[in-house]
Design a protein around this motif. Structure first.
Motif, PDB file in Angstrom:
ATOM      1  N   TRP A  36       0.623  -1.165   0.009  1.00 29.23           N
ATOM      2  CA  TRP A  36      -0.049   0.153  -0.087  1.00 29.23           C
ATOM      3  C   TRP A  36       0.907   1.247  -0.045  1.00 29.23           C
ATOM      4  CZ3 TRP A  36      -4.146  -0.196  -2.066  1.00 29.23           C
ATOM      5  CH2 TRP A  36      -5.019  -1.246  -2.142  1.00 29.23           C
ATOM      6  N   SER A  60      -7.271   7.592  -0.986  1.00 31.02           N
ATOM      7  CA  SER A  60      -7.995   6.321  -0.662  1.00 31.02           C
ATOM      8  C   SER A  60      -6.926   5.257  -0.203  1.00 31.02           C
ATOM      9  CB  SER A  60      -8.819   5.702  -1.867  1.00 31.02           C
ATOM     10  OG  SER A  60      -9.427   4.598  -1.347  1.00 31.02           O
ATOM     11  N   VAL A  63      -5.555   6.072   2.938  1.00 36.05           N
ATOM     12  CA  VAL A  63      -6.564   5.421   4.089  1.00 36.05           C
ATOM     13  C   VAL A  63      -6.067   4.060   4.241  1.00 36.05           C
ATOM     14  CG1 VAL A  63      -8.732   5.013   4.665  1.00 36.05           C
ATOM     15  CG2 VAL A  63      -8.181   7.409   3.872  1.00 36.05           C
ATOM     16  N   THR A  64      -6.095   3.156   3.145  1.00 33.22           N
ATOM     17  CA  THR A  64      -5.888   1.882   3.153  1.00 33.22           C
ATOM     18  C   THR A  64      -4.487   1.605   3.777  1.00 33.22           C
ATOM     19  OG1 THR A  64      -7.295   1.793   1.183  1.00 33.22           O
ATOM     20  CG2 THR A  64      -5.849  -0.205   1.701  1.00 33.22           C
ATOM     21  N   ASN A  94     -10.944  -2.091   6.214  1.00 36.00           N
ATOM     22  CA  ASN A  94      -9.780  -2.113   5.508  1.00 36.00           C
ATOM     23  C   ASN A  94      -9.926  -2.459   3.991  1.00 36.00           C
ATOM     24  OD1 ASN A  94      -6.913  -2.586   4.762  1.00 36.00           O
ATOM     25  ND2 ASN A  94      -7.371  -4.869   4.899  1.00 36.00           N
ATOM     26  N   SER A  97     -11.837   0.043   2.034  1.00 27.97           N
ATOM     27  CA  SER A  97     -10.990   1.160   1.525  1.00 27.97           C
ATOM     28  C   SER A  97     -10.193   0.392   0.530  1.00 27.97           C
ATOM     29  CB  SER A  97     -10.080   1.523   2.715  1.00 27.97           C
ATOM     30  OG  SER A  97      -9.113   0.443   3.186  1.00 27.97           O
ATOM     31  N   ALA A 100     -12.387   0.724  -2.624  1.00 28.70           N
ATOM     32  CA  ALA A 100     -12.421   2.046  -3.028  1.00 28.70           C
ATOM     33  C   ALA A 100     -11.021   2.513  -3.909  1.00 28.70           C
ATOM     34  CB  ALA A 100     -12.695   3.126  -1.852  1.00 28.70           C
ATOM     35  N   THR A 101     -10.074   2.103  -3.224  1.00 28.74           N
ATOM     36  CA  THR A 101      -8.760   2.358  -3.853  1.00 28.74           C
ATOM     37  C   THR A 101      -8.790   1.769  -5.602  1.00 28.74           C
ATOM     38  OG1 THR A 101      -7.628   2.300  -1.763  1.00 28.74           O
ATOM     39  CG2 THR A 101      -6.284   2.273  -3.694  1.00 28.74           C
TER      40      THR A 101
END
Length: 186
Positions: A36, A60, A63-64, A94, A97, A100-101
């Motif tokens: 990440w 995003s 955040v992940t 998790n 996210s 979303a990424t």
């Protein structure tokens, strides 16, 4: 010595580590955090050099990345948290996210490809993001219904194929003119 680094290659390697590094030699959670970091680093470079269309994907990914650290601490320091409701909430957040990424990375590529008339790349990423995110959400939800575990396994296989195709397309797209503002590293 000068190395040329394409930001989308960093994103691709990050997705490889996060998708396939789980459990490898017992370092799965560490690979997740490193992966990440690479995704966020590549998206940051793309946001700066290509355009703000990758800004939401970058946010995003950050955040992940933060969730991956919480996950790392959860599973290495606090065994009681892994089996608690809070631990389950962290895992679900998790996963959301991550999805979303994936969606936002594909969205950035779709916007760039469409603006340059590359409908093939745009439509490929649209199908792949829908497959990866849809199957992953279904597997996540089916995990709470014991009677449908077989269907969840089938969808997990479809997700694996979808995310593999997504990663391959990321790699293949890294040098496209509208996605490849390379950075030189000395």
């Amino acid at each position: 010595m000068i190395f040329v680094v394409y930001p989308l290659y960093r994103v691709t390697v990050g997705f490889v580590l996060t998708s396939y590094g789980v459990g490898f030699l017992g370092f799965g959670v560490l690979f997740n955090a490193l992966g990440w970091f690479l995704v966020a680093s590549g998206l940051s470079a793309m946001k700066r050099s290509i355009g703000p269309v990758f800004g939401r994907a970058y946010a995003s990914a950050l955040v992940t990345w933060a969730f991956s650290f919480v996950w790392f601490v959860e599973f290495t320091e606090f065994d009681w948290l892994a089996e608690s409701t809070q631990g389950e909430v962290i895992v679900v957040l998790n996963q959301l996210s991550v999805l979303a990424t994936i969606w936002l990375v594909a969205e950035g590529i779709i916007v760039r490809a469409s603006s340059f008339g590359d409908t093939s790349t745009a439509s490929s990423f649209d199908v792949l993001r829908r497959t990866a995110v849809g199957c992953s959400l279904a597997v996540l939800l089916l995990g709470y219904i014991p009677e449908l575990k077989e269907l969840g396994l089938l969808l997990a296989i479809v997700w694996f194929v979808g995310i593999t195709c997504f990663i391959i397309n990321l790699y293949r797209s890294a040098r496209l003119p509208y996605l490849s503002r390379a950075e030189q590293v000395t």
